[in-house]
Design a protein around this motif. Structure first.
Motif, mmCIF file in Angstrom:
data_model
loop_
_atom_site.group_PDB
_atom_site.id
_atom_site.type_symbol
_atom_site.label_atom_id
_atom_site.label_comp_id
_atom_site.label_asym_id
_atom_site.label_seq_id
_atom_site.Cartn_x
_atom_site.Cartn_y
_atom_site.Cartn_z
ATOM 1 N N ALA A 132 0.845 -1.180 0.000
ATOM 2 C CA ALA A 132 0.000 0.000 0.000
ATOM 3 C C ALA A 132 0.881 1.229 0.000
ATOM 4 N N PRO A 133 0.315 2.408 -0.269
ATOM 5 C CA PRO A 133 1.109 3.633 -0.331
ATOM 6 C C PRO A 133 1.769 3.966 0.992
ATOM 7 N N ALA A 134 2.730 4.887 0.931
ATOM 8 C CA ALA A 134 3.460 5.290 2.116
ATOM 9 C C ALA A 134 2.544 5.954 3.124
ATOM 10 N N ALA A 135 2.881 5.749 4.415
ATOM 11 C CA ALA A 135 2.106 6.352 5.501
ATOM 12 C C ALA A 135 2.738 7.672 5.896
ATOM 13 N N THR A 162 4.125 6.862 13.851
ATOM 14 C CA THR A 162 3.063 7.255 12.918
ATOM 15 C C THR A 162 1.702 7.310 13.582
ATOM 16 N N GLU A 163 1.526 6.615 14.699
ATOM 17 C CA GLU A 163 0.262 6.635 15.438
ATOM 18 C C GLU A 163 0.603 6.885 16.892
ATOM 19 N N TYR A 211 -0.241 -2.186 8.614
ATOM 20 C CA TYR A 211 0.695 -1.687 9.622
ATOM 21 C C TYR A 211 1.694 -0.773 8.939
ATOM 22 N N ASP A 212 2.321 0.095 9.720
ATOM 23 C CA ASP A 212 3.353 0.986 9.200
ATOM 24 C C ASP A 212 4.714 0.370 9.498
ATOM 25 N N LEU A 213 5.584 0.358 8.495
ATOM 26 C CA LEU A 213 6.875 -0.323 8.587
ATOM 27 C C LEU A 213 8.024 0.643 8.335
ATOM 28 N N ALA A 214 9.034 0.574 9.194
ATOM 29 C CA ALA A 214 10.307 1.272 8.994
ATOM 30 C C ALA A 214 11.398 0.351 9.536
ATOM 31 N N MET A 222 12.241 8.550 9.376
ATOM 32 C CA MET A 222 12.190 7.092 9.426
ATOM 33 C C MET A 222 11.730 6.473 8.104
ATOM 34 N N GLY A 223 10.932 7.196 7.324
ATOM 35 C CA GLY A 223 10.513 6.697 6.016
ATOM 36 C C GLY A 223 9.479 5.593 6.051
ATOM 37 N N TYR A 224 8.588 5.640 7.026
ATOM 38 C CA TYR A 224 7.563 4.596 7.155
ATOM 39 C C TYR A 224 6.803 4.369 5.846
ATOM 40 N N VAL A 225 6.471 3.108 5.581
ATOM 41 C CA VAL A 225 5.585 2.736 4.479
ATOM 42 C C VAL A 225 4.428 1.924 5.041
ATOM 43 N N LYS A 226 3.281 2.048 4.408
ATOM 44 C CA LYS A 226 2.103 1.282 4.814
ATOM 45 C C LYS A 226 2.129 -0.069 4.114
ATOM 46 N N LYS A 227 2.009 -1.142 4.890
ATOM 47 C CA LYS A 227 1.950 -2.496 4.352
ATOM 48 C C LYS A 227 0.604 -3.103 4.696
#
Length: 199
Positions: free
Chosen positions: A8-11, A81-82, A113-116, A152-157
């Protein structure tokens, strides 16, 4: 039983709100989605600018540590992110956490979930695994090249599963080698949805 796996797109890279509650309901075009589980690692509260270690067998808020150790990251240590906290899936070594929650059989559930990754130590490529009811559901891979505590560059997975019983166990594990600086996760949400909305 797994149905589909999708990214999914970046968070958003920083958050400032309170925790989510699993009674949230949102309407989306084709039907209603409801939250079966949501957590942003806000409990227990960790002192700002520090982290707390939890070892296998310990309870950490609603989560149980399932593998060696993890670090719960406090406010302002790095971006979340949350809310203000997040989870490093590595403590001194590869760690893991799991949570169980109620589901309805034969309904689809979208896990997001948000991943970094921990930018403080190598390797740059952080790896891990998400399991549902003990079965592999999604590989975790994140590159920390160019990332920092303030970026951190979190991405949504996300991925989708079909519930086959009245409960589901969701587990996140680090497989990063060497261990000690692992994948970082935040804002874990599981939504019940019509299959067409999950895909």
């Amino acid at each position: 039983m797994l149905l589909a796996i999708a990214g999914a797109p970046a968070a958003a890279a920083d958050g400032g709100g309170g925790g989510k509650v699993p009674t949230r309901v949102v309407t989306s075009g084709f039907g209603v989605q409801s939250v079966a589980f949501a957590d942003g690692f806000e409990s227990p509260v960790v002192a700002p600018n520090t982290f707390a270690s939890f070892v296998a067998g310990q309870q950490m808020g609603v989560w149980t540590v399932t593998q060696i150790d993890v670090h719960l990251i406090g406010q302002n240590f790095w971006q979340a992110t949350e809310g203000v906290q997040s989870l490093d899936l590595d403590g001194a070594f590869n760690g893991g956490v799991a949570v169980a929650f109620q589901t309805l059989p034969l309904f689809a559930y979208r896990v997001s979930y948000d991943l970094a990754g921990n930018p403080d130590g190598g390797p740059n490529i952080k790896t891990g695994l998400v399991r549902v009811n003990g079965a592999p559901a999604q590989d975790i891979v994140f590159d920390t090249t160019g990332k920092s505590r303030t970026n951190m560059g979190y991405v949504k997975k996300s991925f989708t599963v079909l519930s086959t019983s009245s409960s589901m166990t969701l587990e996140f594990l680090s497989t990063t080698t060497p261990g000690g600086w692992g994948p970082v996760i935040d804002d874990v949400v599981v939504e019940k949805c019509l299959l067409i909305l999950c895909l």
